[in-house]
Design an enzyme around this catalytic site. Structure first.
Site, PDB file in Angstrom:
ATOM      1  N   LYS A  85     -16.690  77.512 -21.995  1.00  0.00           N
ATOM      2  CA  LYS A  85     -15.694  76.506 -21.601  1.00  0.00           C
ATOM      3  C   LYS A  85     -14.400  76.702 -22.389  1.00  0.00           C
ATOM      4  CE  LYS A  85     -18.673  72.824 -19.996  1.00  0.00           C
ATOM      5  NZ  LYS A  85     -18.903  71.399 -19.948  1.00  0.00           N
ATOM      6  N   LYS A  97     -22.325  72.949 -30.748  1.00  0.00           N
ATOM      7  CA  LYS A  97     -22.836  71.658 -30.264  1.00  0.00           C
ATOM      8  C   LYS A  97     -23.787  71.108 -31.312  1.00  0.00           C
ATOM      9  CE  LYS A  97     -22.731  69.119 -26.421  1.00  0.00           C
ATOM     10  NZ  LYS A  97     -21.628  68.933 -25.484  1.00  0.00           N
ATOM     11  N   SER A 163     -10.033  60.981 -22.233  1.00  0.00           N
ATOM     12  CA  SER A 163      -9.946  62.382 -21.787  1.00  0.00           C
ATOM     13  C   SER A 163     -10.139  62.522 -20.278  1.00  0.00           C
ATOM     14  CB  SER A 163     -10.964  63.245 -22.532  1.00  0.00           C
ATOM     15  OG  SER A 163     -12.256  62.823 -22.191  1.00  0.00           O
ATOM     16  N   GLY A 197     -18.535  60.095  -6.005  1.00  0.00           N
ATOM     17  CA  GLY A 197     -18.364  59.520  -7.347  1.00  0.00           C
ATOM     18  C   GLY A 197     -16.942  59.064  -7.594  1.00  0.00           C
ATOM     19  N   GLY A 199     -15.870  57.352 -10.385  1.00  0.00           N
ATOM     20  CA  GLY A 199     -15.912  56.893 -11.772  1.00  0.00           C
ATOM     21  C   GLY A 199     -14.582  57.185 -12.451  1.00  0.00           C
ATOM     22  N   VAL A 201     -13.188  59.902 -13.520  1.00  0.00           N
ATOM     23  CA  VAL A 201     -12.423  61.042 -12.994  1.00  0.00           C
ATOM     24  C   VAL A 201     -12.183  60.882 -11.490  1.00  0.00           C
ATOM     25  CG1 VAL A 201     -12.376  63.551 -12.667  1.00  0.00           C
ATOM     26  CG2 VAL A 201     -13.360  62.584 -14.772  1.00  0.00           C
ATOM     27  N   ILE A 221     -22.502  54.819  -5.785  1.00  0.00           N
ATOM     28  CA  ILE A 221     -23.553  53.788  -5.798  1.00  0.00           C
ATOM     29  C   ILE A 221     -23.001  52.483  -6.367  1.00  0.00           C
ATOM     30  CG2 ILE A 221     -25.574  55.313  -5.821  1.00  0.00           C
ATOM     31  CD1 ILE A 221     -25.512  55.107  -8.887  1.00  0.00           C
ATOM     32  N   ALA A 260     -19.644  63.224  -9.592  1.00  0.00           N
ATOM     33  CA  ALA A 260     -20.680  62.298 -10.053  1.00  0.00           C
ATOM     34  C   ALA A 260     -21.681  63.007 -10.959  1.00  0.00           C
ATOM     35  CB  ALA A 260     -21.371  61.660  -8.865  1.00  0.00           C
ATOM     36  N   ALA A 282     -17.699  67.482 -11.532  1.00  0.00           N
ATOM     37  CA  ALA A 282     -19.085  67.375 -12.001  1.00  0.00           C
ATOM     38  C   ALA A 282     -19.545  68.673 -12.655  1.00  0.00           C
ATOM     39  CB  ALA A 282     -19.993  67.018 -10.835  1.00  0.00           C
TER      40      ALA A 282
HETATM   41  P1  NAD Z   1     -18.439  58.351 -14.646  1.00  0.00           P
HETATM   42  O1  NAD Z   1     -19.793  58.011 -15.153  1.00  0.00           O
HETATM   43  O2  NAD Z   1     -17.287  57.529 -15.053  1.00  0.00           O
HETATM   44  O3  NAD Z   1     -18.456  58.395 -13.042  1.00  0.00           O
HETATM   45  C1  NAD Z   1     -19.514  58.847 -12.273  1.00  0.00           C
HETATM   46  C2  NAD Z   1     -19.500  58.072 -10.986  1.00  0.00           C
HETATM   47  O4  NAD Z   1     -20.503  58.610 -10.125  1.00  0.00           O
HETATM   48  C3  NAD Z   1     -19.849  56.579 -11.173  1.00  0.00           C
HETATM   49  O5  NAD Z   1     -18.909  55.771 -10.508  1.00  0.00           O
HETATM   50  C4  NAD Z   1     -21.236  56.458 -10.582  1.00  0.00           C
HETATM   51  O6  NAD Z   1     -21.501  55.183 -10.052  1.00  0.00           O
HETATM   52  C5  NAD Z   1     -21.203  57.535  -9.516  1.00  0.00           C
HETATM   53  N1  NAD Z   1     -22.521  57.984  -9.066  1.00  0.00           N
HETATM   54  C6  NAD Z   1     -23.646  58.137  -9.808  1.00  0.00           C
HETATM   55  N2  NAD Z   1     -24.656  58.542  -9.022  1.00  0.00           N
HETATM   56  C7  NAD Z   1     -24.156  58.648  -7.771  1.00  0.00           C
HETATM   57  C8  NAD Z   1     -24.716  59.028  -6.522  1.00  0.00           C
HETATM   58  N3  NAD Z   1     -26.003  59.340  -6.395  1.00  0.00           N
HETATM   59  N4  NAD Z   1     -23.911  59.065  -5.435  1.00  0.00           N
HETATM   60  C9  NAD Z   1     -22.595  58.711  -5.558  1.00  0.00           C
HETATM   61  N5  NAD Z   1     -22.036  58.354  -6.714  1.00  0.00           N
HETATM   62  C10 NAD Z   1     -22.796  58.317  -7.805  1.00  0.00           C
HETATM   63  O7  NAD Z   1     -18.225  59.879 -15.037  1.00  0.00           O
HETATM   64  P2  NAD Z   1     -16.841  60.672 -15.105  1.00  0.00           P
HETATM   65  O8  NAD Z   1     -16.332  60.649 -16.496  1.00  0.00           O
HETATM   66  O9  NAD Z   1     -15.958  60.245 -13.970  1.00  0.00           O
HETATM   67  O10 NAD Z   1     -17.348  62.162 -14.830  1.00  0.00           O
HETATM   68  C11 NAD Z   1     -17.724  62.575 -13.527  1.00  0.00           C
HETATM   69  C12 NAD Z   1     -18.339  63.983 -13.617  1.00  0.00           C
HETATM   70  O11 NAD Z   1     -17.396  64.877 -14.217  1.00  0.00           O
HETATM   71  C13 NAD Z   1     -19.596  64.037 -14.505  1.00  0.00           C
HETATM   72  O12 NAD Z   1     -20.461  65.013 -13.966  1.00  0.00           O
HETATM   73  C14 NAD Z   1     -19.056  64.521 -15.832  1.00  0.00           C
HETATM   74  O13 NAD Z   1     -20.035  65.234 -16.576  1.00  0.00           O
HETATM   75  C15 NAD Z   1     -17.951  65.463 -15.386  1.00  0.00           C
HETATM   76  N6  NAD Z   1     -16.908  65.643 -16.398  1.00  0.00           N
HETATM   77  C16 NAD Z   1     -16.194  64.568 -16.850  1.00  0.00           C
HETATM   78  C17 NAD Z   1     -15.213  64.749 -17.813  1.00  0.00           C
HETATM   79  C18 NAD Z   1     -14.391  63.591 -18.337  1.00  0.00           C
HETATM   80  O14 NAD Z   1     -13.387  63.826 -19.004  1.00  0.00           O
HETATM   81  N7  NAD Z   1     -14.754  62.350 -18.048  1.00  0.00           N
HETATM   82  C19 NAD Z   1     -14.946  66.036 -18.315  1.00  0.00           C
HETATM   83  C20 NAD Z   1     -15.681  67.121 -17.826  1.00  0.00           C
HETATM   84  C21 NAD Z   1     -16.668  66.896 -16.859  1.00  0.00           C
END
Ligand code: NAD
Length: 388
Positions: A85, A97, A163, A197, A199, A201, A221, A260, A282
Site C-alpha cells: 500500500k 502492523k 481520513s 455502502g 458509510g 467513504v 443496510i 462496504a 472496499a
Molecule cells: P463505514 O463502516 O463507515 O461504511 C460502511 C458502510 O457499508 C456502512 O454504511 C454499512 O452500513 C454498509 N454496509 C455494511 N454491510 C453492508 C451490506 N451487506 N450491504 C450494503 N451496505 C453494507 O466504512 P468506511 O470508512 O466508509 O469504509 C468503507 C470501505 O472502504 C471499507 O471496506 C474500508 O475498509 C475501506 N477503506 C476505508 C478507508 C477510510 O479512510 N475510511 C480507507 C481505506 C479503505
C-alpha cells in the site's frame, strides 16, 4: 532451513526457544517484536515487513485470537499488505502492523496502551502506528504519552483528522481515471453508478456524483444513510434509486463502486455483473485475487485495484510527518488518477490483469528503492510533542 540475512533477530520474544522454524514463519519479514507486559496484561506483536522505502507504517489492531500463531499470522499478513500500500501510494514508508491480543470491550486500559507505546518507542522510529480495528483515538492518546511515533491523529492533536475525506477524494479521482480510460472523458456526469455502502467513504462519493449530475443506484443496510442520500438527491442535479442489498450486483450501471466490505466479487456475484468497471474503496474486493481478477478480465470488466483507489487516507496519515496540511494531501491524492491510468494502460500493453499490473508497479518501486540501503530505516525526525 537457512537463516538468511534478511531475517534479523526476533526481539523481546520468548517463543519457540529460538527454534529455526520461527525464522521460516517470518521469512520475508525483517523483524517481529513480541511485546509482553504482565503488569498491564499487554501481549502484542509488532511485525515489520519491509523498510526499503522508509520506516514501517501500519495500524494497531486489537482483537481476540484463538492462538498466538493466529495473531502472528495476522500481523505478518497485514504488515506485508502495508508494504504494498505504501509503495503504491508513492510514500516513503515501508510496511508494518501491530496486533494486541485481547478483547477490545473488556481488556483495554490506559496503562496497557502506555505499555504498548513504550514498545513502539523502543523501535526508535522504525515503526509508526495509529488506530485500526478494535482501537480508538482515546487509546492512542495513552500511546502518545509514551511515544512520538504515532500517525493518523485527530486535528485537535495536530493531525490530519478524518481520513475518510481524502479516501473519498481518492475514489473520485479513481472514477475519473476509469472514465477517462473507458469513455475518453473524466467528466463523471451523465453516467450511472451502483454504490454499495453509504458509510464514511461511500456517502461522500455519492454526494459528489449527485452534485455533478450522475444517476445512482445505491444500497446499504443502514436505512438512515439511504434516507439521507435521497434527501441530498432532491437538492442536486443527479438522481438516486435505492435497491435491495443483493440486487446491487445485477444493476445495469456503468461503474460499480463497492464501499462496504471485502470478498464481494466471488463465484456467486461475478456472473450477475453488468457494469463496465469496478472502482471503489472496499478492501480486498475479490474473494480470490488471481482467479476472480482473471475472470473479470475475460468478461471485459475493468477493475481498479482497491489499494490504489483507497490510498487517500493512508496518504494523509503519512503526510502528517510534515505537519497536517489538507491542501498538500489533496495534491498527493490527485496522483491516484495518473497511477490508475498507468496501471490500466500497462495491463493492456502486457495482457495482464490490472491487479498484476499494480503489483508489478509496487515491486518495481521497491526494487528501485533498494539501492537506498534502508534496511534499518528510522524516523527522519521526531513528531508529536505530547509527552507528560
Ligand atoms: P463505514 O463502516 O463507515 O461504511 C460502511 C458502510 O457499508 C456502512 O454504511 C454499512 O452500513 C454498509 N454496509 C455494511 N454491510 C453492508 C451490506 N451487506 N450491504 C450494503 N451496505 C453494507 O466504512 P468506511 O470508512 O466508509 O469504509 C468503507 C470501505 O472502504 C471499507 O471496506 C474500508 O475498509 C475501506 N477503506 C476505508 C478507508 C477510510 O479512510 N475510511 C480507507 C481505506 C479503505
Amino acid at each position: 532451513m537457512k537463516v538468511t540475512e534478511e531475517n534479523v533477530k526476533v526481539e523481546n520474544g520468548i517463543h519457540n526457544g529460538g527454534e529455526p522454524d520461527m525464522f521460516e514463519k517470518i521469512s520475508g519479514h525483517q523483524q517481529v517484536v513480541f511485546c509482553n507486559d504482565p503488569k498491564t496484561g499487554l501481549q502484542a506483536i509488532i511485525a515489520i515487513h519491509d523498510t526499503t522505502l522508509g520506516p514501517a507504517l501500519g495500524g494497531t489492531r486489537m482483537r481476540q485470537y484463538n492462538s498466538v500463531d493466529e495473531a502472528l499470522e495476522d500481523a505478518l499478513r497485514l504488515s506485508k499488505g502495508m508494504t504494498h500500500k505504501c509503495a503504491a501510494a508513492g510514500l516513503d514508508f515501508g510496511g508494518g502492523k501491530a496486533v494486541i491480543i485481547g478483547d477490545p470491550a473488556k481488556d483495554k486500559s490506559p496503562a496497557l496502551f502506555r505499555a504498548f507505546g513504550q514498545f513502539v518507542d523502543s523501535l526508535n522510529g522504525r515503526f509508526y502506528t495509529g488506530t485500526d480495528m478494535g482501537t480508538t483515538m482515546d487509546d492512542f492518546v495513552s500511546v502518545m504519552n509514551e511515544t512520538n511515533y504515532v500517525c493518523g491523529i485527530p486535528e485537535a492533536y495536530g493531525g490530519g483528522g478524518d481520513s475518510s475525506i481524502p479516501t473519498a477524494q481518492g475514489v473520485i479521482y479513481g472514477l475519473k481515471a476509469t472514465s477517462k480510460y473507458l469513455f475518453d472523458t473524466d467528466d463523471l456526469s451523465g453516467k450511472t453508478y451502483s454504490i454499495q455502502g453509504l458509510g464514511k467513504v461511500g456517502f461522500k462519493v455519492a454526494e459528489h456524483l449527485l452534485e455533478v449530475g450522475a444517476k445512482l443506484y445505491v444500497t446499504d443496510i443502514n436505512k438512515e444513510a439511504l434516507e439521507l442520500i435521497k434527501q441530498k438527491a432532491e437538492a442536486e442535479k443527479g438522481s438516486v434509486e435505492v435497491v435491495e442489498s443483493d440486487a446491487i450486483y445485477g444493476v445495469d450501471a456503468d461503474i460499480f463502486v463497492p464501499c462496504a466490505m471485502g470478498a464481494i466479487i466471488n463465484d456467486e456475484t461475478i456472473d450477475q455483473l453488468k457494469v463496465k468497471a469496478i472502482c471503489g474503496s472496499a478492501n480486498n474486493q475479490l474473494l480470490e485475487e488471481e482467479r476472480h481478477g482473471q475472470e473479470l478480465q475475460e468478461k471485459g470488466i475493468l477493475i481498479a485495484p482497491d489499494y490504489i483507489v483507497n490510498a487517500g487516507g493512508l496518504i494523509q496519515v503519512a503526510d502528517e510527518l510534515y505537519g497536517a496540511n489538507h491542501e498538500r494531501v489533496l495534491i498527493k491524492t490527485k496522483e491516484i488518477y495518473n497511477a490508475l491510468l498507468d496501471i490500466y494502460k500497462q495491463s493492456h500493453l502486457d495482457s495482464i490483469t490490472t491487479l498484476e499490473a499494480a503489483n508489478r508497479k509496487c515491486e518495481k518501486r521497491i526494487e528501485e528503492g533498494s539501492s537506498l540501503n534502508n534496511f534499518f530505516a528510522r524516523a527522519r525526525r521526531p513528531k508529536w510533542n505530547v509527552r507528560q
